[in-house]
Design an enzyme around this catalytic site. Structure first.
Site, PDB file in Angstrom:
ATOM      1  N   ALA A   9       9.993 -33.046  33.052  1.00 18.70           N
ATOM      2  CA  ALA A   9       8.550 -33.623  34.583  1.00 18.70           C
ATOM      3  C   ALA A   9       8.010 -33.468  35.179  1.00 18.70           C
ATOM      4  CB  ALA A   9       9.675 -34.428  35.218  1.00 18.70           C
ATOM      5  N   VAL A  12       3.049 -32.091  31.884  1.00 18.13           N
ATOM      6  CA  VAL A  12       2.499 -32.886  30.209  1.00 18.13           C
ATOM      7  C   VAL A  12       3.681 -33.442  30.039  1.00 18.13           C
ATOM      8  CG1 VAL A  12       3.596 -33.363  28.192  1.00 18.13           C
ATOM      9  CG2 VAL A  12       1.217 -31.607  29.123  1.00 18.13           C
ATOM     10  N   SER A 127       6.131 -30.461  23.598  1.00 20.39           N
ATOM     11  CA  SER A 127       5.014 -28.773  24.233  1.00 20.39           C
ATOM     12  C   SER A 127       4.749 -28.560  23.383  1.00 20.39           C
ATOM     13  CB  SER A 127       7.125 -28.206  24.398  1.00 20.39           C
ATOM     14  OG  SER A 127       8.025 -28.554  25.277  1.00 20.39           O
ATOM     15  N   THR A 128       3.815 -27.312  23.231  1.00 21.87           N
ATOM     16  CA  THR A 128       3.436 -26.533  22.210  1.00 21.87           C
ATOM     17  C   THR A 128       4.689 -25.725  21.546  1.00 21.87           C
ATOM     18  OG1 THR A 128       1.215 -27.328  23.528  1.00 21.87           O
ATOM     19  CG2 THR A 128       1.612 -25.600  21.859  1.00 21.87           C
ATOM     20  N   PHE A 162      -3.476 -33.341  24.340  1.00 17.83           N
ATOM     21  CA  PHE A 162      -4.316 -32.811  24.094  1.00 17.83           C
ATOM     22  C   PHE A 162      -4.755 -33.387  25.030  1.00 17.83           C
ATOM     23  CE2 PHE A 162      -3.828 -33.614  19.853  1.00 17.83           C
ATOM     24  CZ  PHE A 162      -3.759 -32.026  19.383  1.00 17.83           C
ATOM     25  N   ALA A 164      -6.593 -33.076  28.729  1.00 14.35           N
ATOM     26  CA  ALA A 164      -6.887 -31.923  30.067  1.00 14.35           C
ATOM     27  C   ALA A 164      -6.475 -32.014  31.502  1.00 14.35           C
ATOM     28  CB  ALA A 164      -8.170 -31.070  30.404  1.00 14.35           C
ATOM     29  N   CYS A 277      -2.684 -23.102  29.239  1.00 14.92           N
ATOM     30  CA  CYS A 277      -2.236 -23.290  27.622  1.00 14.92           C
ATOM     31  C   CYS A 277      -3.214 -22.531  26.553  1.00 14.92           C
ATOM     32  CB  CYS A 277      -3.233 -24.646  27.131  1.00 14.92           C
ATOM     33  SG  CYS A 277      -1.726 -26.440  28.022  1.00 14.92           S
ATOM     34  N   LYS A 280      -1.763 -18.363  26.888  1.00 21.19           N
ATOM     35  CA  LYS A 280      -0.431 -18.575  25.691  1.00 21.19           C
ATOM     36  C   LYS A 280      -0.431 -19.045  24.089  1.00 21.19           C
ATOM     37  CE  LYS A 280       1.675 -21.977  27.003  1.00 21.19           C
ATOM     38  NZ  LYS A 280       2.888 -22.810  26.970  1.00 21.19           N
ATOM     39  N   ARG A 347      -2.331 -21.674  37.744  1.00 25.10           N
ATOM     40  CA  ARG A 347      -0.938 -20.767  36.187  1.00 25.10           C
ATOM     41  C   ARG A 347      -2.465 -20.349  35.594  1.00 25.10           C
ATOM     42  NH1 ARG A 347       2.595 -25.301  33.847  1.00 25.10           N
ATOM     43  NH2 ARG A 347       0.368 -26.969  34.030  1.00 25.10           N
TER      44      ARG A 347
HETATM   45  N1  LIG Z   1      -0.433 -28.065  31.003  1.00 24.41           N
HETATM   46  C1  LIG Z   1      -1.236 -29.297  30.122  1.00 24.41           C
HETATM   47  O1  LIG Z   1      -2.226 -29.293  30.764  1.00 24.41           O
HETATM   48  C2  LIG Z   1      -0.663 -28.696  29.076  1.00 24.41           C
HETATM   49  C3  LIG Z   1      -1.622 -29.549  27.996  1.00 24.41           C
HETATM   50  C4  LIG Z   1      -0.876 -29.777  26.276  1.00 24.41           C
HETATM   51  C5  LIG Z   1       0.797 -29.316  26.045  1.00 24.41           C
HETATM   52  N2  LIG Z   1       1.062 -28.450  27.130  1.00 24.41           N
HETATM   53  C6  LIG Z   1       2.885 -28.594  26.718  1.00 24.41           C
HETATM   54  O2  LIG Z   1       3.760 -28.856  27.107  1.00 24.41           O
HETATM   55  C7  LIG Z   1       4.540 -28.151  27.753  1.00 24.41           C
HETATM   56  C8  LIG Z   1       5.414 -28.465  29.040  1.00 24.41           C
HETATM   57  O3  LIG Z   1       4.197 -27.533  29.707  1.00 24.41           O
HETATM   58  P1  LIG Z   1       3.764 -28.350  31.260  1.00 24.41           P
HETATM   59  O4  LIG Z   1       2.399 -27.887  31.758  1.00 24.41           O
HETATM   60  O5  LIG Z   1       4.781 -29.624  31.371  1.00 24.41           O
HETATM   61  O6  LIG Z   1       5.038 -27.253  32.180  1.00 24.41           O
HETATM   62  P2  LIG Z   1       5.644 -27.576  33.713  1.00 24.41           P
HETATM   63  O7  LIG Z   1       6.653 -26.233  33.757  1.00 24.41           O
HETATM   64  O8  LIG Z   1       4.646 -28.180  34.402  1.00 24.41           O
HETATM   65  O9  LIG Z   1       7.113 -28.200  33.240  1.00 24.41           O
HETATM   66  C9  LIG Z   1       8.324 -28.370  32.322  1.00 24.41           C
HETATM   67  C10 LIG Z   1       9.281 -28.968  33.159  1.00 24.41           C
HETATM   68  O10 LIG Z   1      10.685 -29.033  32.380  1.00 24.41           O
HETATM   69  C11 LIG Z   1      12.056 -28.497  32.679  1.00 24.41           C
HETATM   70  N3  LIG Z   1      12.484 -27.928  31.919  1.00 24.41           N
HETATM   71  C12 LIG Z   1      12.890 -26.229  31.325  1.00 24.41           C
HETATM   72  N4  LIG Z   1      14.006 -26.411  30.318  1.00 24.41           N
HETATM   73  C13 LIG Z   1      14.648 -28.073  30.762  1.00 24.41           C
HETATM   74  C14 LIG Z   1      15.828 -28.960  29.715  1.00 24.41           C
HETATM   75  N5  LIG Z   1      15.921 -27.939  29.167  1.00 24.41           N
HETATM   76  N6  LIG Z   1      15.969 -29.456  30.390  1.00 24.41           N
HETATM   77  C15 LIG Z   1      14.828 -30.337  30.889  1.00 24.41           C
HETATM   78  N7  LIG Z   1      14.214 -30.217  32.321  1.00 24.41           N
HETATM   79  C16 LIG Z   1      13.730 -28.424  31.138  1.00 24.41           C
HETATM   80  C17 LIG Z   1      11.061 -27.295  33.863  1.00 24.41           C
HETATM   81  O11 LIG Z   1      11.971 -28.017  34.837  1.00 24.41           O
HETATM   82  C18 LIG Z   1       9.799 -28.093  34.166  1.00 24.41           C
HETATM   83  O12 LIG Z   1       9.968 -29.159  35.170  1.00 24.41           O
HETATM   84  C19 LIG Z   1       4.244 -26.819  27.521  1.00 24.41           C
HETATM   85  O13 LIG Z   1       5.176 -25.956  25.622  1.00 24.41           O
HETATM   86  C20 LIG Z   1       2.871 -26.427  27.183  1.00 24.41           C
HETATM   87  O14 LIG Z   1       2.046 -25.627  26.476  1.00 24.41           O
HETATM   88  C21 LIG Z   1       1.142 -28.423  28.497  1.00 24.41           C
HETATM   89  O1  LIG Z   2     -17.114 -25.304  29.007  1.00 21.07           O
HETATM   90  C1  LIG Z   2     -16.038 -24.916  29.971  1.00 21.07           C
HETATM   91  C2  LIG Z   2     -14.784 -25.892  30.357  1.00 21.07           C
HETATM   92  C3  LIG Z   2     -13.846 -24.744  30.461  1.00 21.07           C
HETATM   93  N1  LIG Z   2     -13.974 -23.649  31.398  1.00 21.07           N
HETATM   94  C4  LIG Z   2     -12.343 -22.640  31.435  1.00 21.07           C
HETATM   95  O2  LIG Z   2     -11.533 -23.575  30.742  1.00 21.07           O
HETATM   96  C5  LIG Z   2     -10.193 -23.682  31.240  1.00 21.07           C
HETATM   97  C6  LIG Z   2      -9.620 -24.898  30.833  1.00 21.07           C
HETATM   98  O3  LIG Z   2     -10.336 -25.187  30.905  1.00 21.07           O
HETATM   99  P1  LIG Z   2     -10.031 -27.387  30.254  1.00 21.07           P
HETATM  100  O4  LIG Z   2      -9.112 -27.069  28.791  1.00 21.07           O
HETATM  101  O5  LIG Z   2     -10.463 -28.044  30.381  1.00 21.07           O
HETATM  102  O6  LIG Z   2      -8.157 -26.483  30.994  1.00 21.07           O
HETATM  103  P2  LIG Z   2      -6.969 -27.624  30.615  1.00 21.07           P
HETATM  104  O7  LIG Z   2      -5.764 -28.229  31.256  1.00 21.07           O
HETATM  105  O8  LIG Z   2      -6.415 -26.543  30.042  1.00 21.07           O
HETATM  106  O9  LIG Z   2      -6.990 -28.399  29.012  1.00 21.07           O
HETATM  107  C7  LIG Z   2      -7.207 -27.527  27.554  1.00 21.07           C
HETATM  108  O10 LIG Z   2      -5.654 -27.192  27.568  1.00 21.07           O
HETATM  109  C8  LIG Z   2      -4.598 -28.162  26.700  1.00 21.07           C
HETATM  110  C9  LIG Z   2      -3.018 -27.572  27.030  1.00 21.07           C
HETATM  111  O11 LIG Z   2      -2.892 -26.952  25.978  1.00 21.07           O
HETATM  112  C10 LIG Z   2      -5.418 -28.568  26.312  1.00 21.07           C
HETATM  113  O12 LIG Z   2      -4.339 -29.970  25.910  1.00 21.07           O
HETATM  114  C11 LIG Z   2      -6.494 -29.351  26.668  1.00 21.07           C
HETATM  115  O13 LIG Z   2      -7.017 -30.272  25.416  1.00 21.07           O
HETATM  116  C12 LIG Z   2      -7.343 -28.251  26.461  1.00 21.07           C
HETATM  117  O14 LIG Z   2      -8.884 -28.638  26.171  1.00 21.07           O
HETATM  118  C13 LIG Z   2     -10.525 -23.982  32.846  1.00 21.07           C
HETATM  119  O15 LIG Z   2     -10.294 -22.989  33.529  1.00 21.07           O
HETATM  120  C14 LIG Z   2     -12.345 -23.938  32.676  1.00 21.07           C
HETATM  121  O16 LIG Z   2     -12.810 -23.983  33.905  1.00 21.07           O
HETATM  122  C15 LIG Z   2     -15.353 -22.907  31.345  1.00 21.07           C
HETATM  123  O17 LIG Z   2     -14.874 -21.822  31.804  1.00 21.07           O
HETATM  124  N2  LIG Z   2     -15.956 -22.842  30.320  1.00 21.07           N
END
Ligand SMILES: NC(=O)c1ccc[n+]([C@@H]2O[C@H](COP(=O)([O-])OP(=O)(O)OC[C@H]3O[C@@H](n4cnc5c(N)ncnc54)[C@H](O)[C@@H]3O)[C@@H](O)[C@H]2O)c1
Ligand SMILES: O=c1ccn([C@@H]2O[C@H](COP(=O)(O)OP(=O)(O)O[C@H]3O[C@H](CO)[C@@H](O)[C@H](O)[C@H]3O)[C@@H](O)[C@H]2O)c(=O)[nH]1
Length: 488
Positions: A9, A12, A127-128, A162, A164, A277, A280, A347
């Site tokens: 939860a 994402v 998850s990624t 995807f 942001a 993201c 990592k 983060r």
């Molecule tokens: N944050 C983003 O913008 C973003 C975008 C696209 C993809 N992702 C990917 O999505 C994934 C999740 O990212 P996030 O930002 O939501 O992370 P997050 O840390 O906000 O959420 C992950 C959640 O999973 C829970 N969890 C872990 N192990 C568990 C288990 N075994 N059973 C039940 N719950 C469990 C944790 O307690 C946590 O609340 C990662 O792989 C990340 O790289 C993140």
């Molecule tokens: O022209 C730019 C655009 C962004 N940033 C920085 O880049 C980082 C990432 O920004 P952004 O990509 O907008 O946010 P995220 O939430 O990290 O989203 C990225 O990472 C996610 C997790 O994988 C993907 O799902 C999204 O498509 C991808 O945009 C931030 O620190 C921004 O300030 C810059 O410095 N210059």
């Protein structure tokens, strides 16, 4: 009624499932997590993450067809489609340390699914993950020996996210594309892809729903983030050259981006990219390339991170060098701690490295961010690299009363942060920083008063008129800074 359960939860799982619930009132959506405080947050009036528009979506669906629960086993067992959106941190020890993805949480989720399932399931990678993770998950699920689960069939799909942060709801409501990878060479695989496509098709136009094989979908996510981050490192590399030559990075980026083949987005020079993201995922990509015997490809992508680290270090050096080569005992205001505007997420925020750099030079740092609490700042500055990407209750406890804690204060607003300061550093592009009363801040600061704008949000000319010494990433240098030693 189709039942969807999402494990995780977080940033994402929460928003993604809320939007699915909004758009599919006939589907029951349950989001489960091992973290009780997180689930309590989702069930409260103060959601655990800040995202514009999210409160409204959750309010519309919660109690209707959207719920949040810690009863992980029951809801996974009941579901037809199980999304897995758990943490995938970077490994900090052992094979691939500092690069490879740590799939501990993913594996434990997969084993749990295998243990509790009594009906067929579509398991969706949200998850990624590294390329070929679906193969590992298939092995875990199909080698399950639990008698109760005997004969249960699984289909694994890759459906990377995807969105942001800061624009998550808008991105989910109107995505550029939804990507679904599956075993498209088998009838069962095709049926699973179709079942997931039917969910998104309620609101996403058909031409934006792409289907591919599993490995293309997994790799596309890593590649997309690498490409996006590469654009930022490219413009940041040019920003250093702009400062050396008198060119203006905003003008250069505008001219470059006018070429339709390049495009204008993601060309804003900054103190460096942050977020959970980009770094990592690129490290993950680098590791995969190395594992497949492609060192040249690995080093090509690693350079994107090197430039990002260089950019953060360059910023700190500019601050210290401009202020007579020392910030020891000087108050430095930091405006913005989140990794970008419109989120409280810290983060991998560049602010951590910048603050650590300033603290290393013994500055007294006063931080203001409209969405980040003091406790979070303290945690971030005390945590080791990569530790942030574990469920919160498994992160190391901070030791209070350290030197760092004594050097850092958290302010209630920008004016409090800047009062009696020698310098202001802008590290997040919050809209409110554009409209601050900089004259008021100037009057309350020591002189010479410096502004170091890591996001190019201030009007440089106006601030110079007020009397500030101004540094803005990639912009023609202030006379003051021209005489300072070269920074690297
Ligand atoms: N944050 C983003 O913008 C973003 C975008 C696209 C993809 N992702 C990917 O999505 C994934 C999740 O990212 P996030 O930002 O939501 O992370 P997050 O840390 O906000 O959420 C992950 C959640 O999973 C829970 N969890 C872990 N192990 C568990 C288990 N075994 N059973 C039940 N719950 C469990 C944790 O307690 C946590 O609340 C990662 O792989 C990340 O790289 C993140
Ligand atoms: O022209 C730019 C655009 C962004 N940033 C920085 O880049 C980082 C990432 O920004 P952004 O990509 O907008 O946010 P995220 O939430 O990290 O989203 C990225 O990472 C996610 C997790 O994988 C993907 O799902 C999204 O498509 C991808 O945009 C931030 O620190 C921004 O300030 C810059 O410095 N210059």
């Amino acid at each position: 009624m189709v039942k969807i359960c999402c494990i995780g939860a977080g940033y994402v799982g929460g928003p993604t499932m809320a939007v699915i619930a909004l758009k599919c009132p006939d589907i029951e959506v349950v989001v489960v997590d091992i973290s009780e405080p997180r689930i309590a947050g989702w069930n409260s009036d103060r959601l655990p993450i800040y995202e514009p528009g999210l409160d409204d979506v959750v309010r519309q669906c919660r109690g209707r067809n959207l719920s949040f629960s810690t009863e992980v086993h029951r809801h996974v067992s009941d579901a037809d489609i199980v999304f897995v959106s758990v943490n995938t941190p970077t490994k900090t020890c052992g094979l691939g340390a500092g690069k490879a993805a740590d799939l501990t949480y993913w594996e434990s989720a997969a084993r749990m699914i295998a243990d509790v399932s009594v009906s067929d399931k579509i398991v969706v990678e949200k998850s990624t993950v590294p390329v070929k993770t679906a193969e590992a998950i298939e092995k875990i699920l199909s080698h399950n020996t639990h008698r109760r689960s005997h004969g249960v069939r699984y289909q694994i799909l890759s459906n990377p996210e995807f969105l942001a942060e800061g624009t998550a709801v808008a991105d989910l409501l109107s995505p550029d594309r939804v990507l679904i990878g599956g075993r498209t060479d088998t009838p069962a695989g095709l049926a699973a892809v179709a079942a997931l496509r039917d969910v998104y098709a309620r609101w996403v136009p058909p031409d934006r729903i792409l289907t591919t094989n599993l490995w293309s979908a997994e790799l596309s996510k890593l590649a997309a983030n690498a490409f996006l981050a590469q654009r930022i490192s490219s413009v940041n590399a040019i920003s250093a050259l702009c400062e050396a030559t008198g060119a203006d990075v905003a003008e250069v980026a505008h001219s470059v981006g006018k070429d339709a083949r390049i495009g204008p987005r993601f060309l804003s020079a900054s103190v460096g990219f942050g977020g959970s993201c980009f770094q990592k995922d690129i490290l993950n990509l680098v590791y995969i390339c190395e594992c497949y015997g492609l060192p040249e490809v690995a080093s090509y992508w690693r350079e994107v991170i090197r430039i990002n680290d260089y950019q953060k270090g360059r910023f700190v050096n500019r601050v210290v060098a401009s202020m007579f080569n020392t910030v020891a005992g000087k108050k430095v205001a930091v405006l913005g701690f989140a990794f970008k505007k419109d989120t409280g997420d810290t983060r991998e925020t560049p602010a951590i490295d910048v603050c650590k750099g300033l603290l290393g030079d013994k500055a007294a740092v006063s931080i203001y961010d409209p969405q980040v609490a003091g406790e979070q700042v303290a945690r971030d500055l005390a945590m080791n690299k990569f530790d942030w990407d574990h469920p919160r209750h498994l992160q190391p406890i901070i030791i209070t009363g350290t030197d760092v804690a004594r050097q850092v204060a958290v302010a209630a607003d920008a004016y409090e942060a800047a009062a009696e300061a020698h310098a202001v550093c802008i590290l997040t592009e919050w809209d409110e920083f554009r409209g601050l009363d900089y004259k008021r801040m100037f009057d309350a600061m020591h002189k010479p008063a410096f502004i170091f704008d890591g996001r190019n949000v201030v009007d440089v000319a106006k601030l110079r008129e007020i009397g500030f010494v101004v540094y803005s990433i990639g912009k023609p240098l202030d006379e003051w800074l021209k005489d300072m030693p070269a920074v690297a």
